[in-house]
Design an enzyme around this catalytic site. Structure first.
Site, PDB file in Angstrom:
ATOM      1  N   GLY A  69       0.663  -1.267   0.100  1.00 58.09           N
ATOM      2  CA  GLY A  69      -0.135   0.096  -0.103  1.00 58.09           C
ATOM      3  C   GLY A  69       0.883   1.316   0.094  1.00 58.09           C
ATOM      4  N   GLN A 178      -8.006  -0.214   3.664  1.00 53.93           N
ATOM      5  CA  GLN A 178      -8.551  -0.440   4.541  1.00 53.93           C
ATOM      6  C   GLN A 178      -9.959  -0.998   4.104  1.00 53.93           C
ATOM      7  OE1 GLN A 178      -8.173  -1.442   7.861  1.00 53.93           O
ATOM      8  NE2 GLN A 178      -6.086  -0.524   7.698  1.00 53.93           N
ATOM      9  N   SER A 198      -3.483  -3.299  -0.706  1.00 51.51           N
ATOM     10  CA  SER A 198      -2.412  -3.944   0.005  1.00 51.51           C
ATOM     11  C   SER A 198      -2.842  -5.325   0.799  1.00 51.51           C
ATOM     12  CB  SER A 198      -1.907  -3.192   1.318  1.00 51.51           C
ATOM     13  OG  SER A 198      -0.828  -4.030   1.980  1.00 51.51           O
ATOM     14  N   CYS A 323       2.101   2.383  12.919  1.00 50.67           N
ATOM     15  CA  CYS A 323       2.984   3.266  12.466  1.00 50.67           C
ATOM     16  C   CYS A 323       3.430   4.140  13.556  1.00 50.67           C
ATOM     17  CB  CYS A 323       2.932   3.964  11.225  1.00 50.67           C
ATOM     18  SG  CYS A 323       1.988   3.083  10.129  1.00 50.67           S
TER      19      CYS A 323
HETATM   20  C1  LIG Z   1      -1.555  -0.620   6.125  1.00 44.81           C
HETATM   21  C2  LIG Z   1      -2.076   0.468   5.229  1.00 44.81           C
HETATM   22  C3  LIG Z   1      -1.164   1.514   4.480  1.00 44.81           C
HETATM   23  C4  LIG Z   1       0.106   0.748   3.906  1.00 44.81           C
HETATM   24  O1  LIG Z   1       0.183  -0.526   3.506  1.00 44.81           O
HETATM   25  P1  LIG Z   1       1.448  -1.412   3.251  1.00 44.81           P
HETATM   26  O2  LIG Z   1       1.156  -2.434   2.148  1.00 44.81           O
HETATM   27  O3  LIG Z   1       1.634  -1.824   4.642  1.00 44.81           O
HETATM   28  O4  LIG Z   1       2.654  -0.558   2.935  1.00 44.81           O
HETATM   29  C5  LIG Z   1      -1.498   2.406   3.423  1.00 44.81           C
HETATM   30  N1  LIG Z   1      -2.668   2.898   3.820  1.00 44.81           N
HETATM   31  C6  LIG Z   1      -3.333   2.645   4.757  1.00 44.81           C
HETATM   32  C7  LIG Z   1      -5.030   3.245   4.899  1.00 44.81           C
HETATM   33  C8  LIG Z   1      -3.268   1.552   5.640  1.00 44.81           C
HETATM   34  O5  LIG Z   1      -3.887   0.890   6.369  1.00 44.81           O
END
Ligand SMILES: *Cc1c(COP(=O)(O)O)cnc(C)c1O
Length: 396
Positions: A69, A178, A198, A323
């Site tokens: 993501g 999400q 993602s 994060c």
């Molecule tokens: C988890 C998440 C990301 C990041 O995705 P990754 O695959 O972990 O880099 C970006 N945006 C949202 C809203 C997320 O929940």
């Protein structure tokens, strides 16, 4: 153990794991190799692209596989910025509660002379499409607004926002990380130009994602090298992960309606239970929220201590996004919906999933109630509240 942190990551489904296995030790050729063993991998790769495209309502050519993501968000935003720069349009509209993959990318662009407007997300964490219409200017090159928030689970009216962007000829990107697997996605019907996904958020493997970009948008490359992904994302394709993602996405999308009904009922039971704790409040809109998301603020406690004590009771929870935990700053999302600092520090996010049972919900209500009471009894801050030295933020 009760895993209630599905917004951070999910358990891989059996379907996804089984879909990956043959691509590790049987069909392991490099899709770029010319011999038929490599071409067999290439064929499977393209089939997976078609399957992912079908889940999103787009053409396979509009799908680029990324490392997740974060990369998809970065690539979408840098692509729009490049277009903007060429046309002298250096204004971008977003919201104050985006994921850091979006916000930090926008900060980078700000240093390069872009102007960023972050829309107010209101107390309920939902944007009004008219805010977007009002914020769009002659020099706006991009609107990037998430489909569903990762901390408070609120759902944005992306179809209406997309429509406004179309009318005003501004690119629209949505971080749907999400939303995927929980809410229906159809990029054509929802007027979306670019969208990020993602796999590890919908029971697929980690380290793999998707960037959808509408036909005609030429992606700016972040990773330079070979000609994989039609020259837009270099590096040997992670075929096992791509196969796992395609299977997980199909499975999740097929199950949305059933699963979301079950999850919503469990979520509401959890909200009702936690709502009985005095001086606490649900964060984010009660209705326009993801089926599995519960997020509360409690006065007079510290989110970090709450998490550790819940961990002792076998509950995996979060105080915000993975994060930001570990840093002492309160969540930017909770501040964006207007929670004062002292309350934003006392937040708890429980994101339930397919495995969650009614017994789990009742156990979590009991455990959180007990731990909040315990922490408050030790807190000088709470004593100040009860003795009237400080005033309560919440009414009861
Ligand atoms: C988890 C998440 C990301 C990041 O995705 P990754 O695959 O972990 O880099 C970006 N945006 C949202 C809203 C997320 O929940």
């Amino acid at each position: 153990m009760i895993y209630a942190d599905n917004a951070a990551t999910t358990k891989m489904s059996e379907t996804a794991i089984n879909a990956m296995l043959p691509y590790m030790n049987e069909i392991y050729g490099n899709p770029s190799s010319l011999y038929s063993f490599g071409q067999q991998a290439k064929e499977e790769l393209e089939k997976a692209r078609t399957r992912v495209a079908a889940c999103l309502g787009c053409d396979p050519k509009e799908i680029t596989f990324t490392s997740g993501g974060s990369e998809a968000d970065n690539q979408a935003i840098f692509t729009a910025a490049k277009y903007g720069e060429r046309k002298g349009k250096k204004h971008i509209i977003s919201t104050a509660f985006e994921h850091h993959a979006v916000l930090h990318t926008l900060e980078r662009l700000k240093k390069q002379g872009f102007e960023i407007t972050l829309l107010d997300v209101h107390k309920n964490g939902v944007i009004d499409p008219s805010q977007v219409a009002e914020a769009i200017r002659e020099d706006t090159c991009l609107v990037t607004i998430m489909y569903a928030n990762n901390e408070i689970g609120t759902i944005q009216p992306i179809e209406e926002i997309g429509k406004i962007c179309r009318e005003k000829n501004v690119l629209f990107h949505t971080d749907a990380v999400q939303a995927a697997g929980h809410l229906h996605i159809n990029v054509k019907e929802q007027n979306i130009d670019m969208l990020s996904l993602s796999a590890h958020k919908f029971h697929g493997p980690k380290g793999i994602g998707v960037l959808y970009a509408k036909r005609g948008i030429i992606l700016d490359t972040l990773i330079n090298g070979g000609a994989q992904e039609r020259g837009k994302r270099a590096g040997t394709e992670n075929l096992p992960a791509i196969m796992g993602m395609a299977a997980a996405l199909e499975e999740a999308c097929a199950g949305i309606d059933n699963y979301s009904e079950k999850l919503t009922a469990l979520r509401d039971r959890l909200i009702e239970g936690l709502d009985k704790i005095p001086y606490g409040e649900l964060n984010g809109d009660r209705e326009k929220r993801l089926p599995g998301n519960v997020n509360f603020c409690f006065e007079g406690i510290e989110g970090e201590s709450l998490l550790l004590l819940l961990d002792d009771k076998g509950i995996c929870a979060s105080s915000g996004s993975a994060c930001t935990s570990g840093s002492l700053d309160p969540s930017h999302v909770l501040l964006a919906i207007g929670r004062p600092h002292e309350v934003a520090h006392g937040s708890l996010r429980l994101t339930i999933g397919e495995d969650t049972t009614e017994e789990d919900i009742d156990y979590m209500i009991e455990a959180v109630t007990e731990v909040v009471t315990y922490l408050r009894n030790m807190s000088p801050f709470w004593r100040d509240l009860t003795t009237g030295k400080r005033t309560h933020v919440f009414a009861k």
